[in-house]
Design a protein around this motif. Structure first.
Motif, PDB file in Angstrom:
ATOM      1  N   ALA A   2       0.826  -1.214   0.000  1.00 50.92           N
ATOM      2  CA  ALA A   2       0.000   0.000   0.000  1.00 50.92           C
ATOM      3  C   ALA A   2       0.857   1.259   0.000  1.00 50.92           C
ATOM      4  CB  ALA A   2      -0.947  -0.009   1.187  1.00 50.92           C
ATOM      5  N   SER A   3       2.017   1.202   0.622  1.00 51.38           N
ATOM      6  CA  SER A   3       2.885   2.385   0.679  1.00 51.38           C
ATOM      7  C   SER A   3       3.581   2.654  -0.657  1.00 51.38           C
ATOM      8  CB  SER A   3       3.915   2.226   1.787  1.00 51.38           C
ATOM      9  OG  SER A   3       4.796   1.155   1.487  1.00 51.38           O
ATOM     10  N   TYR A   6       0.350   5.538  -4.773  1.00 51.32           N
ATOM     11  CA  TYR A   6      -0.070   6.876  -4.382  1.00 51.32           C
ATOM     12  C   TYR A   6      -1.210   7.348  -5.283  1.00 51.32           C
ATOM     13  CZ  TYR A   6       4.652   6.474  -2.583  1.00 51.32           C
ATOM     14  OH  TYR A   6       5.779   6.026  -1.959  1.00 51.32           O
ATOM     15  N   TRP A  20       2.472   4.053  -9.110  1.00 56.55           N
ATOM     16  CA  TRP A  20       3.062   2.971  -8.326  1.00 56.55           C
ATOM     17  C   TRP A  20       4.479   2.695  -8.778  1.00 56.55           C
ATOM     18  CZ3 TRP A  20      -1.002   2.374 -11.672  1.00 56.55           C
ATOM     19  CH2 TRP A  20      -0.807   1.556 -12.776  1.00 56.55           C
ATOM     20  N   LYS A  81      -7.979   2.964  -1.990  1.00 57.11           N
ATOM     21  CA  LYS A  81      -7.527   4.321  -1.725  1.00 57.11           C
ATOM     22  C   LYS A  81      -8.754   5.238  -1.817  1.00 57.11           C
ATOM     23  CE  LYS A  81      -2.999   3.576  -1.665  1.00 57.11           C
ATOM     24  NZ  LYS A  81      -2.072   4.002  -0.634  1.00 57.11           N
TER      25      LYS A  81
END
Length: 86
Positions: A2-3, A6, A20, A81
């Motif tokens: 997940a990090s 964006y 990504w 997201k």
């Protein structure tokens, strides 16, 4: 993972970019735009590369409010997201 994904700008007036890292490029299968309690749509996935990152653009044409971008990965996982349209 997940990090490494964006979403910007957030909040947005309609155009959103999902970006990504190349390290997970082979994992991203599809993007789905969800408006909770209203609809869900699988989006055409047009990917381009810029600055060593993979990107896809989404155009939110629906009403103001919040949306979820659901990212489907090839290993069966999903990431969500939240995006706010103003």
């Amino acid at each position: 993972i997940a990090s490494l994904i964006y979403v910007y700008p957030n909040p947005t007036k309609g155009k959103v970019t999902v970006i990504w890292d190349d390290a997970i490029d082979d994992l991203v299968v599809s993007l789905r735009l969800i408006r909770p309690d209203v609809y869900s749509a699988i989006l055409p996935l047009t990917i381009y590369e810029s600055d060593g990152k993979r990107k896809a653009q989404i155009y939110i044409t629906g009403a103001l409010g919040y949306y979820i971008i659901n990212i489907q990965l090839s290993d069966g996982r999903e990431l969500n997201k939240k995006v706010i349209k103003i």
